[in-house]
Design a protein around this motif. Structure first.
Motif, short mmCIF file in Angstrom:
data_model
loop_
_atom_site.label_atom_id
_atom_site.label_comp_id
_atom_site.label_asym_id
_atom_site.label_seq_id
_atom_site.Cartn_x
_atom_site.Cartn_y
_atom_site.Cartn_z
N THR A 152 0.83 -1.20 0.00
CA THR A 152 0.00 0.00 0.00
C THR A 152 0.87 1.26 0.00
O THR A 152 0.64 2.19 -0.78
N ASP A 180 -7.31 -3.69 -2.19
CA ASP A 180 -7.26 -4.50 -0.96
C ASP A 180 -8.56 -4.23 -0.22
O ASP A 180 -8.65 -3.32 0.60
N ARG A 210 -9.60 -5.63 4.13
CA ARG A 210 -9.70 -4.91 5.40
C ARG A 210 -10.13 -3.48 5.11
O ARG A 210 -9.59 -2.84 4.20
N GLN A 229 -6.26 3.60 4.73
CA GLN A 229 -4.82 3.91 4.66
C GLN A 229 -4.45 4.47 3.29
O GLN A 229 -3.78 5.51 3.18
N ASP A 281 -3.61 -1.62 -5.84
CA ASP A 281 -3.19 -2.21 -4.57
C ASP A 281 -3.86 -3.58 -4.47
O ASP A 281 -4.83 -3.86 -5.17
MG LIG Z 1 -1.79 -2.99 2.21
#
Ligand SMILES: [Mg+2]
Ligand SMILES: Nc1nc2c(ncn2[C@@H]2O[C@H](COP(=O)(O)OP(=O)(O)O)[C@@H](O)[C@H]2O)c(=O)[nH]1
Length: 290
Positions: free
Chosen positions: A109, A132, A135, A141, A184
């Motif tokens: 990431t 991603d 999560r 993030q 990602d």
């Molecule tokens: Mg990551």
């Protein structure tokens, strides 16, 4: 970066200079040092043989300088083995789709954001896909990182299909004639079948032009094993080695550059957006030999 290796190399030059070590003892000393620094066995052997050859050839003012030069040449040959002709800044296709894969915590990431920043700084227009979806934290993030560097992000809710996020990002790029889509992905072990199937779907749907495996240099020579295991399941074109700034040993970069038949494209050298460097042999040799 590489403090331990640097120190040992310096010590060897000094010992050559003071006569503590005989000249014919130097190659095995070098091999020992490389092994201590978690360089793969075959690679340590290659470098020390190479070093031994150069040591007979180079002529400098002092023995210490000769050792240093011979070591530098020996390392250079090894690090240059899989030089890449991949030119990320001139890919010849628009949008150029880059997928980042790797196991958890290696720096995927963070590296997506660093790469996006690097491309932006080079005048390119980029969109990032928050694929991603495993999560919620990962989406958050990446959103924060993208906001910091002023790059658009396409995201869905946590738990949604990663391939469809990538698909939307590519549509977005097509509509706006953007240059790059960076994808990602969730961390996966080579052994997790669901995640591997998900990755295969991603490859089918997003058809990345370039797939990059992210490896953490802190795992040392195991990085080679990790990369080879991955390669059996998911094809990739090159690697980015992260956290080189915290790596005193250099085992990962030296082993990967020598053993893996894929190029090291970039390296991560810190946690800031600008801490991504093109892998360049001289840059590393300068850091080791100062
Ligand atoms: Mg990551
Ligand atoms: N020192 C250092 N830390 C890094 C580097 N790359 C990533 N990290 C850190 O490694 C941790 C995991 O990174 P992340 O991108 O979340 O990994 P991911 O799980 O593969 O997506 C974070 O704390 C990052 O800041 C690097 O080049 N140097």
């Amino acid at each position: 970066m590489f403090e331990s290796l640097k120190k040992l190399f310096r010590k060897t030059s000094e010992e050559a200079s003071s006569g503590t070590l005989r000249r014919d003892e130097l190659p095995s000393r070098v091999r020992e040092m490389l092994l201590e620094n978690d360089v793969a066995f075959d690679v340590a052997e290659d470098i020390s043989e190479n070093f031994s050859r150069y040591l007979q050839k180079v002529k400098r003012r002092t023995p210490a300088e000769e050792v240093k030069e011979a070591l530098r040449y020996a390392m250079k040959d090894i690090l240059d083995r899989n030089n890449s002709d991949i030119d990320i800044l001139n890919p010849g296709k628009k949008p150029f789709v880059i997928l980042l894969i790797g196991i958890n915590g290696t720096g995927k990431t963070t590296t997506v954001a660093k790469l996006a920043y690097f491309l932006k700084e080079n005048g390119k227009r980029v969109v990032v896909a928050a694929s991603d979806t495993f999560r919620a934290g990962a989406i958050e993030q990446l959103s924060v990182l993208c906001e910091n560097i002023g790059v658009p992000i396409i995201k869905h809710t946590a738990g949604s299909d990663p391939a469809s996020v990538a698909f939307d990002a590519i549509e977005h790029a097509n509509a706006r004639k953007l240059d790059y889509v960076l994808i990602d992905s969730a961390g996966r072990m080579q052994t997790n079948k669901n995640l591997l199937d998900e990755m295969k779907k991603m490859k089918r749907v997003a058809k990345p032009d370039l797939t990059i495996l992210i490896l953490d240099s802190m795992v040392g020579q195991d990085a080679v094993f990790q990369a080879e295991t991955f390669l059996k399941e998911v094809a990739f074109d090159g690697v980015i080695l992260t956290k080189l700034d915290t790596d005193a040993k250099g085992g990962a970069i030296i082993s990967i550059a020598s053993l893996l038949k894929k190029p090291v494209l970039y390296v991560g050298v810190g946690q800031e957006k600008g801490d991504l460097k093109k892998f360049d042999t001289s840059y590393f040799l300068d850091r080791i030999f100062g």
